[in-house]
Write a protein that holds these residues in place. Sequence first.
Motif, PDB file in Angstrom:
ATOM      1  N   UNK A 149       0.843  -1.202   0.000  1.00  0.00           N
ATOM      2  CA  UNK A 149       0.000   0.000   0.000  1.00  0.00           C
ATOM      3  C   UNK A 149       0.874   1.246   0.000  1.00  0.00           C
ATOM      4  N   UNK A 150       0.248   2.343  -0.363  1.00  0.00           N
ATOM      5  CA  UNK A 150       0.904   3.642  -0.249  1.00  0.00           C
ATOM      6  C   UNK A 150       1.037   3.982   1.233  1.00  0.00           C
ATOM      7  N   UNK A 151       2.216   4.404   1.686  1.00  0.00           N
ATOM      8  CA  UNK A 151       2.393   4.724   3.102  1.00  0.00           C
ATOM      9  C   UNK A 151       1.712   6.033   3.484  1.00  0.00           C
ATOM     10  N   UNK A 152       1.488   6.186   4.785  1.00  0.00           N
ATOM     11  CA  UNK A 152       0.884   7.393   5.334  1.00  0.00           C
ATOM     12  C   UNK A 152       1.946   8.118   6.157  1.00  0.00           C
ATOM     13  N   UNK A 153       2.040   9.414   5.959  1.00  0.00           N
ATOM     14  CA  UNK A 153       3.012  10.252   6.660  1.00  0.00           C
ATOM     15  C   UNK A 153       2.622  10.444   8.117  1.00  0.00           C
ATOM     16  N   UNK A 154       3.626  10.532   8.978  1.00  0.00           N
ATOM     17  CA  UNK A 154       3.338  10.824  10.382  1.00  0.00           C
ATOM     18  C   UNK A 154       2.801  12.241  10.548  1.00  0.00           C
ATOM     19  N   UNK A 155       2.882  13.061   9.516  1.00  0.00           N
ATOM     20  CA  UNK A 155       2.343  14.417   9.558  1.00  0.00           C
ATOM     21  C   UNK A 155       0.938  14.504   8.965  1.00  0.00           C
ATOM     22  N   UNK A 156       0.328  13.358   8.707  1.00  0.00           N
ATOM     23  CA  UNK A 156      -1.015  13.348   8.111  1.00  0.00           C
ATOM     24  C   UNK A 156      -1.991  14.114   8.991  1.00  0.00           C
ATOM     25  N   UNK A 157      -2.814  14.934   8.360  1.00  0.00           N
ATOM     26  CA  UNK A 157      -3.817  15.704   9.093  1.00  0.00           C
ATOM     27  C   UNK A 157      -4.942  14.799   9.606  1.00  0.00           C
ATOM     28  N   UNK A 158      -5.244  13.756   8.843  1.00  0.00           N
ATOM     29  CA  UNK A 158      -6.280  12.811   9.236  1.00  0.00           C
ATOM     30  C   UNK A 158      -5.660  11.773  10.170  1.00  0.00           C
TER      31      UNK A 158
ATOM     32  N   UNK B 237      -7.040   9.638  12.136  1.00  0.00           N
ATOM     33  CA  UNK B 237      -7.663   8.311  12.066  1.00  0.00           C
ATOM     34  C   UNK B 237      -7.039   7.493  10.938  1.00  0.00           C
ATOM     35  N   UNK B 238      -6.768   8.143   9.814  1.00  0.00           N
ATOM     36  CA  UNK B 238      -6.125   7.466   8.686  1.00  0.00           C
ATOM     37  C   UNK B 238      -4.716   7.001   9.077  1.00  0.00           C
ATOM     38  N   UNK B 239      -4.000   7.839   9.799  1.00  0.00           N
ATOM     39  CA  UNK B 239      -2.666   7.471  10.267  1.00  0.00           C
ATOM     40  C   UNK B 239      -2.743   6.265  11.204  1.00  0.00           C
ATOM     41  N   UNK B 240      -3.704   6.285  12.131  1.00  0.00           N
ATOM     42  CA  UNK B 240      -3.841   5.156  13.056  1.00  0.00           C
ATOM     43  C   UNK B 240      -4.254   3.888  12.312  1.00  0.00           C
ATOM     44  N   UNK B 241      -5.121   4.017  11.311  1.00  0.00           N
ATOM     45  CA  UNK B 241      -5.506   2.856  10.491  1.00  0.00           C
ATOM     46  C   UNK B 241      -4.284   2.277   9.785  1.00  0.00           C
ATOM     47  N   UNK B 242      -3.410   3.166   9.287  1.00  0.00           N
ATOM     48  CA  UNK B 242      -2.177   2.727   8.623  1.00  0.00           C
ATOM     49  C   UNK B 242      -1.282   1.962   9.602  1.00  0.00           C
ATOM     50  N   UNK B 243      -1.086   2.521  10.786  1.00  0.00           N
ATOM     51  CA  UNK B 243      -0.250   1.845  11.785  1.00  0.00           C
ATOM     52  C   UNK B 243      -0.836   0.479  12.154  1.00  0.00           C
ATOM     53  N   UNK B 244      -2.155   0.418  12.304  1.00  0.00           N
ATOM     54  CA  UNK B 244      -2.804  -0.858  12.628  1.00  0.00           C
ATOM     55  C   UNK B 244      -2.610  -1.870  11.499  1.00  0.00           C
TER      56      UNK B 244
END
Length: 138
Positions: free
Chosen positions: A14-23, A25-32
């Motif tokens: 998948x495309x990674x999510x930045x730790x600076x993401x404004x969303x 919840x999306x960041x936490x979903x990515x980490x999960x």
Amino acid sequence: MRVVHRLFEMLIPRRPVSHQAKDRDNLQDWKNYVYGRARSAWARGLPLYGSSFRFTIVYLCGDSPADIDNIIKPIQDALVGVVFSDDSLVSDVDSHRRFISDGIDLTNLPALLIEGALSGEECVYVAVDSAGPLGSYL
């Protein structure tokens, strides 16, 4: 060529999510998601303790990629409690970003990274090794 005995490796398709993401919840979903993939790939049971580790990522990206330095932390955090007991044990970090559209020389790459490159989709290859002497990196 240096022979590496990986302690851990996985491919995140998948495309990674930045730790600076404004969303957040999306960041936490990515980490999960990364945590779940790590648990599936980790065969040793308990996480690694009491050593220094080298954390390597290779981000195979499409257009408008995330900043490579901003994707390291969420992935590293997701491995805590699975691969290593604490991310403070990571003493060395190697990060690489390559555009899939540029074509990637598959010679001497790990099998999982080759798999990711051949998929043609954004993905992140992750590896954890024991840290080596500083001179081996310079």
